[in-house]
Scaffold this motif. Structure first.
Motif: not given
Length: 253
Positions: A21-27, A31-34
């Motif tokens: 979940v943490i990895v998915i949230i981080a990714l 993605f949102i930032k990019r």
């Protein structure tokens, strides 16, 4: 013991799930930032493009006003002065005034041609070939230089903003040819194909050493290339000392 192992497995699975979940949230956050960065860059690029177009329009307008000033002083003003002298000479005389009439008619023709340049939205209402034709006709009319324009292929519609950039690049080249190159001839060609428009402008002036050319000196090749980059056009400038200079613009349709 089995219950303890089961508890360890549950804890391990829970930890793995939490990590996933943490990895998915981080990714997702990356993605949102990019995505936001790309949108910001795109908006910035669009603003810069619009600013460049606005600056180019102002430059064209300023050059047009200078052209009008020269024509009023050097051409139409001289024609009207000549008409005044002719009328003064014919005052009280019964001589034919056809010469005066011809001079005034020529002045009116020049004024009508000049009126097309006064319209600040001229390039929005006419296509690039006609805009260049007006420039070439003006050069010949004022005896600035012997200029010709030829068009090959089927004329294609070009985006208004691209036309403004292309016209300004050519206007810079024309100005250099007339003011600095000491050329007697200028040849402009437009070659349309289905994929691109190739524009060449060639003079027989004194030429220059391109290796010594800088953005703040001479013809300003880097400035032309920067303008061309805004619309994806390729700009090349070739020059031979004492033989002339050729500008080539390739704009993909």
């Amino acid at each position: 013991m089995e219950s303890q192992d089961e508890g360890i497995r549950v804890i391990a699975i829970t930890l793995i799930f939490i990590l996933l979940v943490i990895v998915i949230i981080a990714l997702f956050l990356v993605f949102i930032k990019r995505k936001n960065n790309l949108l910001t860059e795109k908006q910035q690029a669009q603003r810069e493009f619009e600013n460049a177009i606005a600056e180019t329009q102002i430059e064209i307008r300023e050059q047009t006003l200078r052209n009008i000033s020269w024509e009023l002083h050097d051409n139409i003003g001289q024609l009207l002065t000549l008409a005044k002298i002719q009328l003064h000479q014919l005052s009280g005389s019964s001589e034919d005034i056809s010469g005066v009439s011809e001079t005034i008619s020529k002045s009116l023709t020049e004024l009508r041609a000049l009126s097309k340049l006064i319209n600040p939205d001229a390039l929005k209402n006419i296509m690039l070939p006609e805009a260049l034709s007006l420039e070439v006709a003006r050069f010949n009319r004022l005896n600035f230089i012997e200029a010709t324009l030829s068009v090959a292929g089927e004329e294609k519609l070009i985006d208004d903003k691209a036309e403004i950039i292309l016209f300004r690049i050519l206007q810079e080249f024309f100005s250099n040819t007339i003011k600095h190159a000491k050329a007697s001839k200028l040849e402009v060609t437009l070659n349309y194909t289905d994929e691109k428009l190739t524009i060449t402008a060639t003079d027989n002036g004194k030429g220059f050493d391109k290796s010594l050319e800088t953005p703040n000196k001479g013809i300003g090749l880097q400035n032309m290339k920067s303008r061309g980059k805004l619309i994806g056009a390729e700009i090349e400038l070739e020059s031979v000392i004492e033989k002339g200079t050729q500008l080539t613009i390739i704009h993909y349709l």
